[in-house]
Design a protein around this motif. Sequence first.
Motif, PDB file in Angstrom:
ATOM      1  N   SER A  41       0.859  -1.194   0.000  1.00 40.99           N
ATOM      2  CA  SER A  41       0.000   0.000   0.000  1.00 40.99           C
ATOM      3  C   SER A  41       0.894   1.241   0.000  1.00 40.99           C
ATOM      4  O   SER A  41       2.102   1.139   0.190  1.00 40.99           O
ATOM      5  CB  SER A  41      -0.857   0.048   1.271  1.00 40.99           C
ATOM      6  OG  SER A  41      -1.824  -0.948   1.274  1.00 40.99           O
ATOM      7  N   ALA A  42       0.265   2.386  -0.133  1.00 45.89           N
ATOM      8  CA  ALA A  42       0.993   3.651  -0.053  1.00 45.89           C
ATOM      9  C   ALA A  42       1.451   3.896   1.389  1.00 45.89           C
ATOM     10  O   ALA A  42       0.835   3.434   2.337  1.00 45.89           O
ATOM     11  CB  ALA A  42       0.082   4.786  -0.512  1.00 45.89           C
ATOM     12  N   THR A  47      -2.366   8.389   0.638  1.00 42.79           N
ATOM     13  CA  THR A  47      -3.533   8.455  -0.257  1.00 42.79           C
ATOM     14  C   THR A  47      -4.455   9.619   0.132  1.00 42.79           C
ATOM     15  O   THR A  47      -4.886  10.390  -0.728  1.00 42.79           O
ATOM     16  CB  THR A  47      -4.286   7.112  -0.233  1.00 42.79           C
ATOM     17  OG1 THR A  47      -3.351   6.072  -0.544  1.00 42.79           O
ATOM     18  CG2 THR A  47      -5.421   7.082  -1.250  1.00 42.79           C
ATOM     19  N   GLU A  74       1.381   4.028  -4.187  1.00 45.68           N
ATOM     20  CA  GLU A  74       1.806   2.627  -4.108  1.00 45.68           C
ATOM     21  C   GLU A  74       3.103   2.395  -4.889  1.00 45.68           C
ATOM     22  O   GLU A  74       3.904   1.534  -4.538  1.00 45.68           O
ATOM     23  CB  GLU A  74       0.687   1.717  -4.633  1.00 45.68           C
ATOM     24  CG  GLU A  74      -0.337   1.281  -3.582  1.00 45.68           C
ATOM     25  CD  GLU A  74      -1.247   2.380  -3.049  1.00 45.68           C
ATOM     26  OE1 GLU A  74      -1.284   3.463  -3.652  1.00 45.68           O
ATOM     27  OE2 GLU A  74      -1.919   2.160  -2.021  1.00 45.68           O
ATOM     28  N   PHE A 136      -3.536  -1.771  -5.245  1.00 44.44           N
ATOM     29  CA  PHE A 136      -4.607  -0.776  -5.360  1.00 44.44           C
ATOM     30  C   PHE A 136      -4.794  -0.226  -6.772  1.00 44.44           C
ATOM     31  O   PHE A 136      -5.668   0.586  -7.007  1.00 44.44           O
ATOM     32  CB  PHE A 136      -4.311   0.339  -4.339  1.00 44.44           C
ATOM     33  CG  PHE A 136      -5.163   1.575  -4.326  1.00 44.44           C
ATOM     34  CD1 PHE A 136      -6.545   1.497  -4.126  1.00 44.44           C
ATOM     35  CD2 PHE A 136      -4.588   2.839  -4.459  1.00 44.44           C
ATOM     36  CE1 PHE A 136      -7.317   2.670  -4.069  1.00 44.44           C
ATOM     37  CE2 PHE A 136      -5.356   4.007  -4.398  1.00 44.44           C
ATOM     38  CZ  PHE A 136      -6.722   3.914  -4.209  1.00 44.44           C
ATOM     39  N   ARG A 150     -10.885   2.396  -2.140  1.00 41.69           N
ATOM     40  CA  ARG A 150     -10.077   2.529  -0.922  1.00 41.69           C
ATOM     41  C   ARG A 150      -9.894   1.170  -0.262  1.00 41.69           C
ATOM     42  O   ARG A 150     -10.834   0.382  -0.173  1.00 41.69           O
ATOM     43  CB  ARG A 150     -10.722   3.519   0.059  1.00 41.69           C
ATOM     44  CG  ARG A 150     -10.842   4.960  -0.455  1.00 41.69           C
ATOM     45  CD  ARG A 150      -9.504   5.572  -0.897  1.00 41.69           C
ATOM     46  NE  ARG A 150      -8.448   5.545   0.094  1.00 41.69           N
ATOM     47  CZ  ARG A 150      -8.224   6.515   0.969  1.00 41.69           C
ATOM     48  NH1 ARG A 150      -8.981   7.584   0.999  1.00 41.69           N
ATOM     49  NH2 ARG A 150      -7.213   6.425   1.824  1.00 41.69           N
ATOM     50  N   GLY A 151      -8.682   0.912   0.185  1.00 41.58           N
ATOM     51  CA  GLY A 151      -8.368  -0.380   0.786  1.00 41.58           C
ATOM     52  C   GLY A 151      -8.106  -1.474  -0.241  1.00 41.58           C
ATOM     53  O   GLY A 151      -7.956  -2.648   0.090  1.00 41.58           O
ATOM     54  N   GLY A 152      -8.006  -1.069  -1.503  1.00 40.12           N
ATOM     55  CA  GLY A 152      -7.952  -2.032  -2.598  1.00 40.12           C
ATOM     56  C   GLY A 152      -6.673  -2.852  -2.728  1.00 40.12           C
ATOM     57  O   GLY A 152      -6.635  -3.805  -3.519  1.00 40.12           O
ATOM     58  N   SER A 153      -5.633  -2.537  -1.965  1.00 33.16           N
ATOM     59  CA  SER A 153      -4.419  -3.360  -2.045  1.00 33.16           C
ATOM     60  C   SER A 153      -4.686  -4.795  -1.600  1.00 33.16           C
ATOM     61  O   SER A 153      -4.041  -5.727  -2.084  1.00 33.16           O
ATOM     62  CB  SER A 153      -3.302  -2.764  -1.184  1.00 33.16           C
ATOM     63  OG  SER A 153      -2.951  -1.496  -1.668  1.00 33.16           O
TER      64      SER A 153
HETATM   65  N1  ASP Z   1      -3.611   3.341  -0.358  1.00 39.08           N
HETATM   66  C1  ASP Z   1      -4.978   2.960  -0.678  1.00 39.08           C
HETATM   67  C2  ASP Z   1      -5.919   3.451   0.403  1.00 39.08           C
HETATM   68  O1  ASP Z   1      -5.468   4.065   1.346  1.00 39.08           O
HETATM   69  C3  ASP Z   1      -5.129   1.483  -0.883  1.00 39.08           C
HETATM   70  C4  ASP Z   1      -4.832   0.615   0.306  1.00 39.08           C
HETATM   71  O2  ASP Z   1      -4.283   1.075   1.306  1.00 39.08           O
HETATM   72  O3  ASP Z   1      -5.127  -0.580   0.247  1.00 39.08           O
HETATM   73  O4  ASP Z   1      -7.100   3.259   0.286  1.00 39.08           O
END
Ligand code: ASP
Length: 241
Positions: A41-42, A47, A74, A136, A150-153
């Motif tokens: 992830s970033a 993000t 990322e 992501f 969001r959260g796609g990693s």
């Molecule tokens: N960096 C992106 C987010 O904050 C993806 C992730 O963290 O999975 O949503």
Amino acid sequence: MALIVQKYGGSSVATPERIKQIADRIIKTKRAGHRLVVVVSAMGDTTDELIELMEKVNPDPPKRELDLLLSTGEIVSAAILAAAIQAQGEKAIAFTAYQGGIITDNIHTKARIQKIDTRKMLEELDKGNILIIAGFQGITAGDTITTLGRGGSDTTALALAAALQAKVCEIYSDVEGVFTADPRIVPEARKLKQISYDEMLELASLGAKVLHLRAMEIARKFNVTLHIRSSFSEEEGTLVR
Ligand code: ASP
Ligand code: MG
């Protein structure tokens, strides 16, 4: 040699020190004789900061350009982690989703993975590289960069684990695993050793933010064994299968 996919969330790559620590863990796994694909992830709150930056110049950010901007977070993590691993004498290569062949539809900011062309990834693994992939993000058939929501990693990691038939997909964050209740609120909450896909999906639908919902759906559909654990400790986490 078994293939393992590891995913490290934003808090696990938040600083250069944290990145060096997970580089150690990754190298240990490689030297134990595994083929290794690492999704990142970033760094930290990158993000959110990038979204705020674009909103300063346009209160209604254009989705195509927002995806292009967010994908950089990322990519930074992937490049820095690969460099940290190489500094310790191990072979690693960083890939964007484009280089990794992660093809999505063209629904910006919540694209779905349609197919993964694993050829280039397998070539690098065959050369003995640890493969680091920016999570992501994806690329459309028309070469436009997308993001997965969001959260796609998590979803990137599970989709890669399914496509590469990984033995396990390890999801590293700052929580030790899945608990019977929120341990910050309920002190007697216990960490579960194992849980089923359906139970996990139920938790997710109740609002527990353990894993991206789409990631869970992929895990169940393709029967990927998941290990949810903390990058801050060596403790076993929770197995989902
Ligand atoms: N960096 C992106 C987010 O904050 C993806 C992730 O963290 O999975 O949503
Ligand atoms: Mg993040």
